[in-house]
Design an enzyme around this catalytic site. Structure first.
Site, PDB file in Angstrom:
ATOM      1  N   HIS A  88      -2.655  -0.105  -4.735  1.00 51.77           N
ATOM      2  CA  HIS A  88      -3.431  -0.052  -5.984  1.00 51.77           C
ATOM      3  C   HIS A  88      -4.011   1.325  -6.322  1.00 51.77           C
ATOM      4  O   HIS A  88      -4.474   1.530  -7.444  1.00 51.77           O
ATOM      5  CB  HIS A  88      -4.549  -1.095  -5.986  1.00 51.77           C
ATOM      6  CG  HIS A  88      -5.412  -1.101  -4.761  1.00 51.77           C
ATOM      7  ND1 HIS A  88      -6.125  -0.012  -4.333  1.00 51.77           N
ATOM      8  CD2 HIS A  88      -5.687  -2.108  -3.874  1.00 51.77           C
ATOM      9  CE1 HIS A  88      -6.813  -0.324  -3.252  1.00 51.77           C
ATOM     10  NE2 HIS A  88      -6.549  -1.590  -2.939  1.00 51.77           N
ATOM     11  N   GLU A 142      -8.006  -6.900  -6.974  1.00 49.57           N
ATOM     12  CA  GLU A 142      -7.539  -5.960  -5.965  1.00 49.57           C
ATOM     13  C   GLU A 142      -8.574  -5.962  -4.845  1.00 49.57           C
ATOM     14  O   GLU A 142      -9.773  -6.163  -5.093  1.00 49.57           O
ATOM     15  CB  GLU A 142      -7.364  -4.555  -6.543  1.00 49.57           C
ATOM     16  CG  GLU A 142      -6.352  -4.465  -7.674  1.00 49.57           C
ATOM     17  CD  GLU A 142      -4.937  -4.846  -7.281  1.00 49.57           C
ATOM     18  OE1 GLU A 142      -4.624  -4.809  -6.070  1.00 49.57           O
ATOM     19  OE2 GLU A 142      -4.152  -5.198  -8.177  1.00 49.57           O
ATOM     20  N   ASP A 158      -2.536  -6.071 -14.420  1.00 48.97           N
ATOM     21  CA  ASP A 158      -1.722  -7.182 -13.929  1.00 48.97           C
ATOM     22  C   ASP A 158      -2.100  -8.497 -14.611  1.00 48.97           C
ATOM     23  O   ASP A 158      -1.241  -9.351 -14.850  1.00 48.97           O
ATOM     24  CB  ASP A 158      -1.867  -7.318 -12.414  1.00 48.97           C
ATOM     25  CG  ASP A 158      -1.098  -6.235 -11.663  1.00 48.97           C
ATOM     26  OD1 ASP A 158      -0.455  -5.395 -12.320  1.00 48.97           O
ATOM     27  OD2 ASP A 158      -1.138  -6.227 -10.421  1.00 48.97           O
ATOM     28  N   ASP A 180      -6.805 -11.563 -12.016  1.00 45.89           N
ATOM     29  CA  ASP A 180      -6.221 -10.882 -10.871  1.00 45.89           C
ATOM     30  C   ASP A 180      -7.311 -10.074 -10.179  1.00 45.89           C
ATOM     31  O   ASP A 180      -8.317  -9.700 -10.805  1.00 45.89           O
ATOM     32  CB  ASP A 180      -5.080  -9.959 -11.305  1.00 45.89           C
ATOM     33  CG  ASP A 180      -4.328  -9.387 -10.107  1.00 45.89           C
ATOM     34  OD1 ASP A 180      -3.811 -10.188  -9.298  1.00 45.89           O
ATOM     35  OD2 ASP A 180      -4.262  -8.156  -9.966  1.00 45.89           O
ATOM     36  N   HIS A 188      -0.558  -1.232  -8.736  1.00 46.14           N
ATOM     37  CA  HIS A 188      -1.207  -2.488  -9.106  1.00 46.14           C
ATOM     38  C   HIS A 188      -2.601  -2.185  -9.648  1.00 46.14           C
ATOM     39  O   HIS A 188      -3.287  -1.277  -9.180  1.00 46.14           O
ATOM     40  CB  HIS A 188      -1.329  -3.402  -7.889  1.00 46.14           C
ATOM     41  CG  HIS A 188      -0.026  -3.950  -7.421  1.00 46.14           C
ATOM     42  ND1 HIS A 188       0.094  -5.213  -6.870  1.00 46.14           N
ATOM     43  CD2 HIS A 188       1.215  -3.432  -7.438  1.00 46.14           C
ATOM     44  CE1 HIS A 188       1.361  -5.429  -6.547  1.00 46.14           C
ATOM     45  NE2 HIS A 188       2.057  -4.358  -6.870  1.00 46.14           N
TER      46      HIS A 188
END
Length: 239
Positions: free
Chosen positions: A57, A9, A157, A7, A152
């Protein structure tokens, strides 16, 4: 089989608008078991983070001021993912950003040159058509604890997605005599049967203890709830 649940960001939604990756989180699975060999890195994007992204986030420009840039970690990152299967929720988003970063640092390769990609969002939509299939919805459906997910975070995640992926695929590897791989399925070839020696020692039988039996029943109930019907195992046991 080596899989990397990944994942990211970012500073915003579109790499075409100059947005960059600010966090990469990866969790390693080998033969569907977590190894603890994770990859996690915050990155200095050399641009401001959109206010809307910070709300999602919580990562600020000030926090990233002393972090390395993507080109500083690209060798370690590429070495970590090379040859694996990436497991990503909404893969086009993360792969698009990673390819953008690889292009910016003149790496010469894209994700498709390094590894395969499995999109768990596509898998979830096939399993649960017409339903919500974001990560929070899947956690609720498969009874995965996501209580730590106030904001997040790439590594968090990825860890949650690893649990969701294993639950979605039933904790099993599909045995197939076919020659191809289908999207959303992990397959292994059946080996040729091998005759055991007649003078071999008798097989040792280890019975499940009460705790293991309870965990087994809990897993069967979770599978039945997710699929809406009795599991094959329970059906066989009731015969």
């Amino acid at each position: 089989m080596r899989q990397i649940v990944l994942d990211t960001e970012t500073t915003g939604l579109e790499p075409q608008d100059g947005h960059r990756i600010i966090e990469i989180g990866c969790v390693e699975l080998i033969n569907r078991r977590l190894t603890g060999n994770n990859f996690h890195q915050y990155l200095q994007p050399d641009r401001e983070i959109d206010a809307g992204a910070i709300e999602v986030h919580g990562i600020t420009n000030e926090f990233l001021a002393d972090k390395p840039r993507f080109q500083d970690v690209v060798a370690d990152f590429v070495g970590y993912i090379r040859g694996a299967e990436l497991v990503i929720h909404n893969a086009p988003f993360d792969v698009g950003f990673i390819n953008h970063e690889l292009t910016l640092c003149d790496h010469g390769q894209q994700v498709a040159d390094l590894c395969a990609v499995l999109d768990t969002l596509l898998m979830a939509r096939k399993l649960h058509p017409g339903q919500k299939n974001n990560l929070d919805a899947l956690c609720k459906r498969y009874e995965i604890d996501n209580s730590r997910r106030d904001l997040h975070g790439a590594l968090l995640d990825a860890e949650i997605l690893a649990d969701v992926y294993l639950a979605m695929t039933g904790g099993q590897v599909t045995l197939s005599l076919g020659s191809g791989l289908e999207t959303g399925e992990s397959m292994v070839r059946a080996e040729e049967p091998r005759r055991l020696a007649d003078n071999r020692a008798p097989l040792r039988v280890i019975r499940a203890d009460p705790e293991e039996s309870a965990a087994h029943q809990s897993r069967l109930q979770a599978i039945a709830k997710a699929s809406g019907r009795q599991s094959v195992w329970e059906a066989l046991e009731s015969q």
